[in-house]
Write an enzyme that holds these catalytic residues in place. Structure first.
Site, PDB file in Angstrom:
ATOM      1  N   LYS A  48       0.349  -2.461   0.237  1.00 13.58           N
ATOM      2  CA  LYS A  48       1.503  -1.667   0.526  1.00 13.58           C
ATOM      3  C   LYS A  48       1.431  -0.256  -0.462  1.00 13.58           C
ATOM      4  CE  LYS A  48       3.872  -6.139   0.376  1.00 13.58           C
ATOM      5  NZ  LYS A  48       4.849  -6.769  -0.581  1.00 13.58           N
ATOM      6  N   ASP A  49       0.806  -0.301  -1.472  1.00 12.28           N
ATOM      7  CA  ASP A  49       0.854   1.040  -2.294  1.00 12.28           C
ATOM      8  C   ASP A  49       0.079   1.965  -1.427  1.00 12.28           C
ATOM      9  OD1 ASP A  49       2.113   0.007  -4.432  1.00 12.28           O
ATOM     10  OD2 ASP A  49       0.352  -0.538  -5.616  1.00 12.28           O
ATOM     11  N   ILE A  50      -1.316   1.823  -0.971  1.00 18.43           N
ATOM     12  CA  ILE A  50      -1.813   2.640  -0.036  1.00 18.43           C
ATOM     13  C   ILE A  50      -1.100   3.068   1.250  1.00 18.43           C
ATOM     14  CG2 ILE A  50      -3.807   2.680   1.681  1.00 18.43           C
ATOM     15  CD1 ILE A  50      -5.252   0.753  -0.466  1.00 18.43           C
TER      16      ILE A  50
ATOM     17  N   ASN B 283       1.284   5.736   0.663  1.00 17.34           N
ATOM     18  CA  ASN B 283       0.614   7.045   0.464  1.00 17.34           C
ATOM     19  C   ASN B 283      -0.145   7.672   1.377  1.00 17.34           C
ATOM     20  OD1 ASN B 283       0.990   6.792  -2.576  1.00 17.34           O
ATOM     21  ND2 ASN B 283      -0.933   6.028  -3.108  1.00 17.34           N
TER      22      ASN B 283
ATOM     23  N   GLU C 238     -11.412  -9.704   0.205  1.00 14.08           N
ATOM     24  CA  GLU C 238     -11.938 -11.104   0.106  1.00 14.08           C
ATOM     25  C   GLU C 238     -10.773 -11.581  -1.106  1.00 14.08           C
ATOM     26  OE1 GLU C 238     -12.622 -14.542  -1.061  1.00 14.08           O
ATOM     27  OE2 GLU C 238     -14.531 -13.631  -1.653  1.00 14.08           O
TER      28      GLU C 238
ATOM     29  N   CYS D 153     -13.779 -18.575  -5.003  1.00 22.49           N
ATOM     30  CA  CYS D 153     -12.847 -18.682  -3.994  1.00 22.49           C
ATOM     31  C   CYS D 153     -12.842 -19.708  -2.787  1.00 22.49           C
ATOM     32  CB  CYS D 153     -12.611 -17.177  -3.363  1.00 22.49           C
ATOM     33  SG  CYS D 153     -14.246 -16.609  -3.147  1.00 22.49           S
TER      34      CYS D 153
END
Length: 566
Positions: free
Chosen positions: A280-282, A285, A298, A332
């Site tokens: 979301k931040d990218i 911007n 991942e 993971c």
């Protein structure tokens, strides 16, 4: 002076790094014991930032405690401040032109040398740092810090050679078509996790191998082993500035990097929550950037085993024990959801499963008989114990384990929860610890038809195998790994088809962990990540920007088409 390319080079034959067994009395066990002893005598180590080949000591000190003995620290490290991160970005961009123009065979040689340093000179030091700093037992550290890291580097060279060979298959008369695979325009930010030293090396290594420059922010809980990896890259010949090592507070370091106009890509392994936030931040911007950044990540998993009535019981039991409790469930890919047919559960699976878990020894690395070690730190310990409590409060039955001891190290006993709710919190949310929840199907008891919430287990009829598959598919947002245990081929096929989108890596009669570089490309979709398949050629496509070149050998003499002529 330009470097002539006077031959078409072919990389040496590549194979997986042989793993050492560390059997009692073996030379490798003695060498590792000696290395651990020396490291314990010399700690704590001081780790600086490494920017443009220079050590930077900011004076802002943080510590990496040893999870098995948290009063002691493996290292102290200097956290990168704003000026250091800015210098790292500027230095990487300054190093970019020379690095991406280096002939491919020379870049390949650097990473092949790095692999040999990992598997040889630095093997026991990397393993010792991973044992003491990240809480792995010797075998888990061997397959990670030595074998997998060497495999990533060697197979990476092989995959890039294959990538560069992908060329147009057709050329028109008088023309030659070519494709070149350019490094991205800008720098790559690599954000690596605590749980695999190999991933620490692979996240910056993959983009660097194809000519990118990288700002690498390691996990605070893996700082020392990752620092050793950076030393290996330097010794192998990676030029100053190409991989900048900037440990520090994740929010500040990452935010500064992704706010830079030359940010070109994120290579990430970590939590789903953080990955979604960064995405979301990218996105916010986008107007700052020269292009659209590549986002490769991942994240987590809520991985399953389903045990069909035809499965070979002993194998399914042992594979489930390993899948759930190797490295304390801090993979993971670790097993955390177990679905067992009633005929298997009632005819010995339950008893064998709990009996094998009861044999697991938990403790520090000084005792080689310990199968499990500590979880990584205080936040992890509190989170895992908290999930166990929530499960108990919701009516879950603790079949084994359920307790921890944080007095010296962060130790939690292997835990099995029997849940009456197929979508209870421990069946849905990632715990990242030694906890597995069992959901199994059962027939009628006496003449009473059972309901899905009867007693302490989720109940569904014996013939509801396919409905159980749908339950697996719909229970959680994750889709990383899963395993199907069945002797009947049709059961394997049915499960595979119904669970087509439930896991990026699926295993038949094998635990859901342990993907090997070059053999099982690794990655999942849905909330588990972008499924770009680490350990394969696929991931390298994400860090190049292809350019097509057509060269014409025969010039035109007239602009008219033949159809214009009369």
């Amino acid at each position: 002076m330009a470097t002539p390319q006077l031959a078409s080079f072919k990389v040496p034959a590549i194979d997986n790094e042989p793993m050492k067994a560390y059997a009692k009395g073996s030379p490798e066990r003695q060498a590792l014991i000696a290395t651990i002893t020396q490291m314990e005598q010399e700690l704590p180590f001081e780790v600086p930032c490494i920017v443009n080949g220079e050590q930077i000591k900011t004076g802002k000190i943080a510590k990496q405690p040893m999870p098995h003995d948290h009063a002691k620290h493996l290292c102290t490290y200097h956290e990168a401040d704003e000026a250091t991160v800015a210098k790292a970005i500027d230095g990487a961009l300054a190093a970019k032109a020379q690095w991406e123009s280096m002939p491919w065979n020379d870049r390949a040689a650097i990473f092949l040398k790095a692999a040999d340093l990992v598997s040889g000179k630095y093997r026991y030091k990397l393993i010792a740092a991973t044992i003491l700093g990240q809480g792995k037992n010797p075998w888990q550290a061997e397959i990670d810090a030595a074998a997998e890291l060497a495999d990533f580097l060697r197979f990476g060279v092989k995959f890039v050679e294959e990538l560069y060979s992908q060329q147009p298959g057709k050329n028109s008369a008088g023309a030659w078509n070519r494709v070149e695979y350019r490094a991205l325009e800008g720098f790559v930010l690599a954000v690596s996790p605590f749980n695999f030293t190999a991933i620490g090396g692979n996240l910056p290594g993959v983009p660097a191998l194809v000519g990118n420059v990288v700002v690498w922010k390691p996990s605070p809980a893996a700082t020392y082993s990752n620092y050793l990896v950076h030393q290996i890259f330097t010794e192998a010949g990676v030029p100053p500035g190409v991989i900048q090592f900037v440990p520090g507070p994740p929010p500040e370091v990452v935010a500064q990097a992704i706010n830079h106009p030359s940010f070109a890509a994120l290579h990430f392994t970590g939590s789903t929550f953080i990955f979604k936030k960064l995405w979301k931040d990218i996105a916010m911007n986008l107007d700052k950037y020269k292009g659209y950044p590549r986002i490769v990540g991942e994240t987590g998993g809520k991985n399953f085993h389903i045990i069909h009535k035809s499965a070979e019981m002993r194998n399914a039991v042992i594979q489930s024990v390993r899948g759930a409790f190797e490295y304390q469930g801090q993979k993971c890919s670790a097993l955390s959801r177990l679905y067992v047919s009633s005929s298997m559960w009632g005819s010995g699976f339950k008893d064998q499963f709990l009996a094998e878990i009861a044999k697991i020894k938990v403790g520090g690395p000084e005792d080689w008989t310990n199968f499990m070690g500590p979880v990584i730190g205080r936040p992890a310990f509190d989170k895992i114990i908290g999930y166990i409590k929530k499960a108990k409060d919701a009516g879950g039955e603790i079949l084994i384990g359920g307790i921890g001891d944080d007095s010296k190290g962060y130790f939690i006993q292997p835990t099995v929860i029997l849940s009456k709710d197929p979508k209870s919190i421990t069946m849905v949310e990632e715990i990242f610890g030694p906890v597995v929840t069992v959901c199994f199907r059962i027939q009628k008891l006496s003449d009473r038809k059972l309901t899905p919430f009867d007693g302490q287990v989720y109940v569904f009829e014996d013939q509801d195998f396919e409905k159980t598959l749908d339950l697996i598919d719909n229970t959680t947002d994750y889709a990383l790994t899963g395993a199907i245990f069945a002797a009947e081929r049709q059961a394997l096929l049915t499960a595979t088809n119904r669970l087509r989108n439930s896991a990026g890596n699926v295993y038949y009669n094998e635990k859901c962990t342990g993907a090997v570089v070059g053999q099982q490309p690794f990655g999942g979709a849905r909330a588990s990540g972008t499924n770009d398949k680490a350990g394969s050629i696929s991931i390298f496509y994400r860090f190049v920007s292809a350019r097509s070149i057509k060269e014409n050998f025969v010039g035109l003499e007239d602009f008219h088409y033949p159809s214009n002529l009369v």
